[in-house]
Structure formats: structure tokens, C-alpha cells
Design a protein around this motif. Sequence first.
Motif, PDB file in Angstrom:
ATOM      1  N   THR A 240       0.857  -1.185   0.000  1.00  0.00           N
ATOM      2  CA  THR A 240       0.000   0.000   0.000  1.00  0.00           C
ATOM      3  C   THR A 240       0.893   1.234   0.000  1.00  0.00           C
ATOM      4  OG1 THR A 240      -0.071   0.082   2.404  1.00  0.00           O
ATOM      5  CG2 THR A 240      -1.811  -1.172   1.307  1.00  0.00           C
ATOM      6  N   LEU A 241       0.313   2.358  -0.351  1.00  0.00           N
ATOM      7  CA  LEU A 241       1.058   3.617  -0.375  1.00  0.00           C
ATOM      8  C   LEU A 241       1.605   3.943   1.012  1.00  0.00           C
ATOM      9  CD1 LEU A 241       1.871   6.010  -2.174  1.00  0.00           C
ATOM     10  CD2 LEU A 241      -0.246   7.139  -1.491  1.00  0.00           C
ATOM     11  N   LYS A 242       0.782   3.706   2.038  1.00  0.00           N
ATOM     12  CA  LYS A 242       1.200   3.973   3.418  1.00  0.00           C
ATOM     13  C   LYS A 242       2.411   3.118   3.800  1.00  0.00           C
ATOM     14  CE  LYS A 242      -0.749   4.388   8.046  1.00  0.00           C
ATOM     15  NZ  LYS A 242      -1.961   4.324   8.863  1.00  0.00           N
ATOM     16  N   GLN A 243       2.394   1.849   3.422  1.00  0.00           N
ATOM     17  CA  GLN A 243       3.515   0.944   3.740  1.00  0.00           C
ATOM     18  C   GLN A 243       4.777   1.355   2.990  1.00  0.00           C
ATOM     19  OE1 GLN A 243       3.378  -1.535   6.138  1.00  0.00           O
ATOM     20  NE2 GLN A 243       5.595  -1.513   5.831  1.00  0.00           N
TER      21      GLN A 243
ATOM     22  N   THR B  72      10.263   3.786   3.237  1.00  0.00           N
ATOM     23  CA  THR B  72      11.264   4.763   2.802  1.00  0.00           C
ATOM     24  C   THR B  72      11.711   5.676   3.938  1.00  0.00           C
ATOM     25  OG1 THR B  72       9.486   6.202   2.014  1.00  0.00           O
ATOM     26  CG2 THR B  72      10.592   4.826   0.374  1.00  0.00           C
ATOM     27  N   HIS B  73      10.779   6.120   4.799  1.00  0.00           N
ATOM     28  CA  HIS B  73      11.117   7.071   5.874  1.00  0.00           C
ATOM     29  C   HIS B  73      11.713   6.410   7.107  1.00  0.00           C
ATOM     30  CE1 HIS B  73       9.505  10.341   3.595  1.00  0.00           C
ATOM     31  NE2 HIS B  73       8.297   9.772   3.516  1.00  0.00           N
TER      32      HIS B  73
END
Length: 147
Positions: free
Chosen positions: A128-131, A136-137
Motif C-alpha cells: 500500500t502507499l502507506k507501507q 522509505t522514511h
Amino acid sequence: APSPVSLFSLGNLYLSRSFFTSLYLKMVKAYELRGSSKEDLLKTLGEHRKELSELAVAKVTGGAASKIAKIKSVRKSIARILTVYNQQQKEGVRKAVAGSKYIPKDLRAKKTRAMRRALTKAERSQKTLKQQKKDTHFPQRRYAVKA
């Protein structure tokens, strides 16, 4: 007294194993049929079915033992012809639908219901975009370990 080789008796007539094996020489072989065309297969199928009906009549009317014994081999031959014919038909359909988006259900992989509904490798590896943002962060921390 009958010889130990005799398999089948009709009254005083004892038939040997060699008699029965000589009947099966005309049986069709699947590898021989594979090279033949659809028309040839259907023609031989018709001939075998005609022969089977004649043998069935002979059985009812009390025909010779050789004819009664031949019924099994003719039935097996019919089955072989039909098997090769159906395989050729299926292969033709496979070639016709090759590369198309949808494949007929009888040509799809059977597997099990659960396996067919399971996620593909591509679907499993998607995030998912959140994952993706989390990864990355906040990357996995690396620790230096003293040896």
C-alpha cells in the motif's frame, strides 16, 4: 482332461491362450492413430462401431467363441480412437485461443479451488502507499556488531 493352458471351455471345445492372443493382433495402437486426420479417425471409429454391433448380434444369437472374445478388444479400440480424437480436438482449441485474454474453463489449470483463488506472486508483493512511505522514511536499522 483339459490342458493346464486352456482358459475357456465350451462343452467339449477347449480354447488355448494362443487362440485368444491371436485375436488381439488387429487392435489399434494410439501412437499409430495420432498421425491420422479427423476424417480417418471418424471413419475407423464407424468401422469399429459397426463391427461391435455385429459382434453383439453374434453374442445374442450364440455365435462363435472367437467373436464373443473379440468384443473386449473392439471396445478398447473404440476407446483409443475416441481418446485420440478428443485430444486432437482439445489441442486444436488450445491453438485457436492461444494468446487471447480469456481461456475456456476446460483448458484452464484445475488445481484446487483455494489455489485458484489465492493471490498471484505480483499481487502478494504489492504494498500500500502507506507501507511504501513507512519503508522509505523508517528503514531497517543497521547495527555495527563487534567481532
